[in-house]
Design an enzyme around this catalytic site. Structure first.
Site, PDB file in Angstrom:
ATOM      1  N   ASN A 148     -16.634  73.062 -15.159  1.00 54.31           N
ATOM      2  CA  ASN A 148     -16.422  71.625 -15.350  1.00 54.31           C
ATOM      3  C   ASN A 148     -15.239  71.422 -16.294  1.00 54.31           C
ATOM      4  O   ASN A 148     -15.344  71.652 -17.495  1.00 54.31           O
ATOM      5  CB  ASN A 148     -17.710  71.018 -15.952  1.00 54.31           C
ATOM      6  CG  ASN A 148     -17.559  69.538 -16.260  1.00 54.31           C
ATOM      7  OD1 ASN A 148     -16.586  68.904 -15.849  1.00 54.31           O
ATOM      8  ND2 ASN A 148     -18.530  68.985 -16.978  1.00 54.31           N
TER       9      ASN A 148
ATOM     10  N   LYS B  57     -13.869  68.684 -17.075  1.00 47.37           N
ATOM     11  CA  LYS B  57     -13.968  67.388 -17.763  1.00 47.37           C
ATOM     12  C   LYS B  57     -12.620  66.654 -17.684  1.00 47.37           C
ATOM     13  O   LYS B  57     -11.884  66.829 -16.717  1.00 47.37           O
ATOM     14  CB  LYS B  57     -14.442  67.572 -19.206  1.00 47.37           C
ATOM     15  CG  LYS B  57     -15.680  68.457 -19.292  1.00 47.37           C
ATOM     16  CD  LYS B  57     -16.360  68.382 -20.620  1.00 47.37           C
ATOM     17  CE  LYS B  57     -17.463  69.416 -20.672  1.00 47.37           C
ATOM     18  NZ  LYS B  57     -18.363  69.254 -21.793  1.00 47.37           N
TER      19      LYS B  57
ATOM     20  N   HIS C 175     -24.217  64.251 -15.484  1.00 46.12           N
ATOM     21  CA  HIS C 175     -23.825  65.016 -16.673  1.00 46.12           C
ATOM     22  C   HIS C 175     -24.193  64.211 -17.920  1.00 46.12           C
ATOM     23  O   HIS C 175     -24.098  62.986 -17.925  1.00 46.12           O
ATOM     24  CB  HIS C 175     -22.317  65.303 -16.632  1.00 46.12           C
ATOM     25  CG  HIS C 175     -21.904  66.301 -17.665  1.00 46.12           C
ATOM     26  ND1 HIS C 175     -21.717  65.956 -18.987  1.00 46.12           N
ATOM     27  CD2 HIS C 175     -21.677  67.639 -17.586  1.00 46.12           C
ATOM     28  CE1 HIS C 175     -21.380  67.045 -19.661  1.00 46.12           C
ATOM     29  NE2 HIS C 175     -21.356  68.076 -18.836  1.00 46.12           N
TER      30      HIS C 175
ATOM     31  N   GLU D 161     -22.706  63.651 -20.568  1.00 42.86           N
ATOM     32  CA  GLU D 161     -21.649  62.777 -21.087  1.00 42.86           C
ATOM     33  C   GLU D 161     -21.636  61.457 -20.322  1.00 42.86           C
ATOM     34  O   GLU D 161     -21.363  60.399 -20.887  1.00 42.86           O
ATOM     35  CB  GLU D 161     -20.292  63.491 -21.010  1.00 42.86           C
ATOM     36  CG  GLU D 161     -20.206  64.593 -22.072  1.00 42.86           C
ATOM     37  CD  GLU D 161     -19.325  65.763 -21.713  1.00 42.86           C
ATOM     38  OE1 GLU D 161     -18.501  65.664 -20.781  1.00 42.86           O
ATOM     39  OE2 GLU D 161     -19.470  66.813 -22.381  1.00 42.86           O
TER      40      GLU D 161
ATOM     41  N   GLU E 218     -28.837  71.583 -18.950  1.00 43.39           N
ATOM     42  CA  GLU E 218     -27.823  71.621 -19.999  1.00 43.39           C
ATOM     43  C   GLU E 218     -28.344  70.908 -21.243  1.00 43.39           C
ATOM     44  O   GLU E 218     -28.247  69.670 -21.337  1.00 43.39           O
ATOM     45  CB  GLU E 218     -26.562  70.904 -19.527  1.00 43.39           C
ATOM     46  CG  GLU E 218     -25.924  71.505 -18.297  1.00 43.39           C
ATOM     47  CD  GLU E 218     -24.449  71.174 -18.248  1.00 43.39           C
ATOM     48  OE1 GLU E 218     -23.659  72.101 -18.378  1.00 43.39           O
ATOM     49  OE2 GLU E 218     -24.104  69.987 -18.111  1.00 43.39           O
TER      50      GLU E 218
ATOM     51  N   GLY F 187     -20.574  72.043 -25.623  1.00 41.96           N
ATOM     52  CA  GLY F 187     -19.336  71.912 -26.390  1.00 41.96           C
ATOM     53  C   GLY F 187     -19.506  72.171 -27.876  1.00 41.96           C
ATOM     54  O   GLY F 187     -18.610  71.875 -28.668  1.00 41.96           O
TER      55      GLY F 187
ATOM     56  N   SER G 121     -22.216  75.871 -23.817  1.00 40.30           N
ATOM     57  CA  SER G 121     -21.517  76.909 -24.585  1.00 40.30           C
ATOM     58  C   SER G 121     -21.643  78.312 -23.997  1.00 40.30           C
ATOM     59  O   SER G 121     -21.693  79.306 -24.726  1.00 40.30           O
ATOM     60  CB  SER G 121     -21.990  76.889 -26.057  1.00 40.30           C
ATOM     61  OG  SER G 121     -21.649  75.651 -26.653  1.00 40.30           O
TER      62      SER G 121
END
Ligand code: PEP
Length: 249
Positions: free
Chosen positions: A11, A13, A95, A97, A165, A171, A211
Site C-alpha cells: 500500500n 498510500k 483501511h 486511515e 491491521e 506506520g 509495520s
C-alpha cells in the site's frame, strides 16, 4: 505455515511522484514472484494506469479505495467499473486511515465491498482495533464487528482477502508479535466458521498489516493463520518488499 496461497499487498498510500513511481515499477519488475504467492501493489489513483501499463503481469495492481456507484455525479470518486476498465483487479477497502480521517463506517465498507465484487474487482478488506480498544480488551469485539459489516453485505468470499491491521501498529514501527497476530487471525477464522461457513473460514486469506518489514516478515510468516501481509512503508523500498514477498520460502 499457512496452507493457503500467500498474499502480499503493498500500500503506497499518498506517496510517490512520476519519477518515484517509475523507479518503484523498475524495482518491482525485478522481483521473482514465488509459486503459490500473489503480489499486488496499490499506487495512488493518479498513477494506477501507468503502473498497470509498465508493471509485469505477475504482479497485480489495486486501488486504495472505490465508491458504491458505477458512474454519475460523485465528484472525486472512482468506481470499480472504471478500475476494471483500466485492467485493475483489486481494491483496498476499509483501511483504518479511511475509517479514521474520512469517517467510513463498517456498513459503508461493507457496501463498497459488495459493489466492488459485483463489478468484478477483488477486495482487500481491512479491519483492526485501536490501541485504547486493545487496552480495554475489546479487540475481538471490534474486529468481528468490522468483519460483520462486510459479511452482512456479501455472500461470496472467493475474491476477498481480509487484512487484520491493528491501528497501533500501522506506520509506528511497533509490529504485533506473531502470537498477537495469530490470536486475532484465529478469532476471525472462528467467527467466519460460525457466522458464514467452515468452507469460507478455511479458504479465505487473512493477512497481517502493521509495520511489517524485511526483518520481521519471516517470523510472522511461520504462523499457520497468517496468510501474508499488507505492507505500507516497506512497500516503497523494492528490496525490502522483495524480502517480504519471499518471507515464506
Ligand atoms: C498499511 O498502511 O496498511 C500499513 C500496514 O502500513 P505500515 O506497513 O507502514 O505500518
Amino acid at each position: 505455515m499457512s496452507p493457503r496461497n500467500f498474499f502480499i499487498g503493498g500500500n503506497w498510500k499518498m506517496n510517490g511522484s512520476v519519477a518515484q513511481v517509475k523507479s518503484l515499477v523498475e524495482g518491482l519488475n525485478k522481483i521473482n514472484v514465488p509459486a503459490q504467492t500473489e503480489v499486488v501493489v496499490a499506487p495512488p489513483a493518479l498513477y494506477i494506469d501507468r503502473v498497470r501499463a509498465n508493471l509485469k503481469k505477475e504482479i497485480g495492481v489495486a486501488a486504495q479505495n472505490s465508491y458504491v456507484k458505477a458512474s454519475g455525479a460523485y465528484t472525486g470518486e472512482i468506481s470499480p467499473e472504471q478500475l476494471k476498465d483500466l485492467g485493475i483487479d483489486w481494491v483496498i477497502l476499509g483501511h483504518s486511515e479511511r475509517r479514521e480521517y474520512f469517517g467510513e463506517s463498517d456498513e459503508f465498507v461493507g457496501e463498497k465491498t459488495a459493489h466492488a465484487l459485483k463489478a468484478g474487482v477483488s477486495v482487500i478488506a481491512c479491519i483492526g482495533e485501536k490501541l485504547e480498544e486493545r487496552e480495554a480488551n475489546v479487540t475481538a469485539d471490534v474486529v468481528t464487528r468490522q468483519l460483520k459489516g462486510v459479511a452482512d453485505k456479501i455472500n461470496d468470499w472467493t475474491n476477498v482477502v481480509v487484512a487484520y491491521e491493528p491501528v497501533w501498529a500501522i506506520g509506528t514501527g511497533k509490529v504485533a508479535t506473531p502470537e498477537q497476530a495469530e490470536e486475532v487471525h484465529v478469532t476471525l477464522r472462528n467467527w467466519l466458521s460460525t457466522n458464514v461457513s467452515k468452507e469460507v473460514a478455511d479458504s479465505v486469506r487473512i493477512i497481517y498489516g502493521g509495520s511489517v518489514n524485511a526483518k520481521n516478515a519471516a517470523e510472522l510468516a511461520t504462523k499457520p493463520n497468517i496468510d501474508g501481509f499488507l505492507v505500507g512503508g516497506a512497500s516503497l523500498k523494492p528490496d525490502d518488499f522483495n524480502t517480504i514477498v519471499q518471507a515464506r520460502l
